[in-house]
Scaffold this motif. Sequence first.
Motif, PDB file in Angstrom:
ATOM      1  N   VAL A  71      38.511  39.924  41.751  1.00  0.00           N
ATOM      2  CA  VAL A  71      38.844  38.872  40.795  1.00  0.00           C
ATOM      3  C   VAL A  71      39.085  39.539  39.450  1.00  0.00           C
ATOM      4  O   VAL A  71      38.189  40.144  38.880  1.00  0.00           O
ATOM      5  CB  VAL A  71      37.729  37.829  40.690  1.00  0.00           C
ATOM      6  CG1 VAL A  71      38.158  36.684  39.778  1.00  0.00           C
ATOM      7  CG2 VAL A  71      37.343  37.302  42.070  1.00  0.00           C
TER       8      VAL A  71
ATOM      9  N   ASP B 123      32.276  37.981  41.025  1.00  0.00           N
ATOM     10  CA  ASP B 123      32.342  37.836  42.473  1.00  0.00           C
ATOM     11  C   ASP B 123      33.025  39.018  43.146  1.00  0.00           C
ATOM     12  O   ASP B 123      33.056  39.083  44.381  1.00  0.00           O
ATOM     13  CB  ASP B 123      33.082  36.552  42.849  1.00  0.00           C
ATOM     14  CG  ASP B 123      32.377  35.299  42.360  1.00  0.00           C
ATOM     15  OD1 ASP B 123      31.130  35.236  42.458  1.00  0.00           O
ATOM     16  OD2 ASP B 123      33.068  34.384  41.877  1.00  0.00           O
ATOM     17  N   THR B 124      33.579  39.928  42.379  1.00  0.00           N
ATOM     18  CA  THR B 124      34.263  41.084  42.933  1.00  0.00           C
ATOM     19  C   THR B 124      33.286  41.934  43.735  1.00  0.00           C
ATOM     20  O   THR B 124      32.263  42.388  43.215  1.00  0.00           O
ATOM     21  CB  THR B 124      34.902  41.923  41.822  1.00  0.00           C
ATOM     22  OG1 THR B 124      35.913  41.150  41.169  1.00  0.00           O
ATOM     23  CG2 THR B 124      35.535  43.186  42.384  1.00  0.00           C
TER      24      THR B 124
ATOM     25  N   VAL C 260      42.742  38.026  43.282  1.00  0.00           N
ATOM     26  CA  VAL C 260      42.997  36.713  42.701  1.00  0.00           C
ATOM     27  C   VAL C 260      42.608  36.716  41.232  1.00  0.00           C
ATOM     28  O   VAL C 260      41.824  37.547  40.779  1.00  0.00           O
ATOM     29  CB  VAL C 260      42.245  35.587  43.435  1.00  0.00           C
ATOM     30  CG1 VAL C 260      42.692  35.494  44.884  1.00  0.00           C
ATOM     31  CG2 VAL C 260      40.741  35.812  43.349  1.00  0.00           C
ATOM     32  N   GLN C 261      43.161  35.759  40.494  1.00  0.00           N
ATOM     33  CA  GLN C 261      42.797  35.574  39.097  1.00  0.00           C
ATOM     34  C   GLN C 261      41.520  34.754  38.982  1.00  0.00           C
ATOM     35  O   GLN C 261      41.180  33.998  39.893  1.00  0.00           O
ATOM     36  CB  GLN C 261      43.927  34.876  38.342  1.00  0.00           C
ATOM     37  CG  GLN C 261      45.208  35.682  38.246  1.00  0.00           C
ATOM     38  CD  GLN C 261      46.279  34.963  37.446  1.00  0.00           C
ATOM     39  OE1 GLN C 261      46.155  33.789  37.129  1.00  0.00           O
ATOM     40  NE2 GLN C 261      47.338  35.675  37.123  1.00  0.00           N
ATOM     41  N   PRO C 262      40.792  34.893  37.878  1.00  0.00           N
ATOM     42  CA  PRO C 262      39.637  34.021  37.676  1.00  0.00           C
ATOM     43  C   PRO C 262      40.019  32.555  37.811  1.00  0.00           C
ATOM     44  O   PRO C 262      41.062  32.121  37.325  1.00  0.00           O
ATOM     45  CB  PRO C 262      39.193  34.359  36.254  1.00  0.00           C
ATOM     46  CG  PRO C 262      39.654  35.759  36.049  1.00  0.00           C
ATOM     47  CD  PRO C 262      40.964  35.866  36.797  1.00  0.00           C
TER      48      PRO C 262
ATOM     49  N   LEU D 151      36.573  31.256  41.374  1.00  0.00           N
ATOM     50  CA  LEU D 151      36.127  32.644  41.435  1.00  0.00           C
ATOM     51  C   LEU D 151      36.013  33.264  40.045  1.00  0.00           C
ATOM     52  O   LEU D 151      36.816  32.983  39.154  1.00  0.00           O
ATOM     53  CB  LEU D 151      37.078  33.460  42.299  1.00  0.00           C
ATOM     54  CG  LEU D 151      36.889  33.256  43.805  1.00  0.00           C
ATOM     55  CD1 LEU D 151      38.101  33.756  44.569  1.00  0.00           C
ATOM     56  CD2 LEU D 151      35.623  33.967  44.276  1.00  0.00           C
ATOM     57  N   LYS D 152      35.013  34.108  39.900  1.00  0.00           N
ATOM     58  CA  LYS D 152      34.722  34.803  38.656  1.00  0.00           C
ATOM     59  C   LYS D 152      34.817  36.308  38.866  1.00  0.00           C
ATOM     60  O   LYS D 152      34.671  36.785  39.987  1.00  0.00           O
ATOM     61  CB  LYS D 152      33.310  34.452  38.168  1.00  0.00           C
ATOM     62  CG  LYS D 152      33.045  32.972  37.989  1.00  0.00           C
ATOM     63  CD  LYS D 152      31.593  32.731  37.609  1.00  0.00           C
ATOM     64  CE  LYS D 152      31.306  31.256  37.423  1.00  0.00           C
ATOM     65  NZ  LYS D 152      29.880  31.019  37.059  1.00  0.00           N
TER      66      LYS D 152
END
Length: 126
Positions: free
Chosen positions: A124, A90-91, A12-14, A86-87
């Motif tokens: 992310v 968070d990956t 996902v994107q930030p 999400l940042k």
Amino acid sequence: QSHFVESGGGLVQPGGSLRLSCAASGFSLDNYHIGWFRQAPGKEREGVSCNSGNGRNPNYAYSVKGRFAISKDNAKNTVYLQMNSLKPEDTAVYYCAVVHPFPDNRCSFRPLDDYWGQGTQVTVSS
């Protein structure tokens, strides 16, 4: 020994959102405190969120507080982690596990045993 299957991860994107699922087998999760953990490559495993069996005592790591929410569906014997805003930090690979309670029935980030499933990858992009 606890048995879980984690799912729901992805790329996902930030600022995006994901909902992770933790399906328990062999026992009813409403009798146990459950925690979500994550581990990034080269880093130690850390607790992200947890809750008591009755769902009334959630706890969150400072880094995710206000962005993540833990919940469960007893009928499906599944715990969820809703991840919003999400940042890149968070990956990680996300895992769930039974955790020890504190005397006041709040959850800890201390796993009950050394069982870990395969986890689910959350990525992310920067």
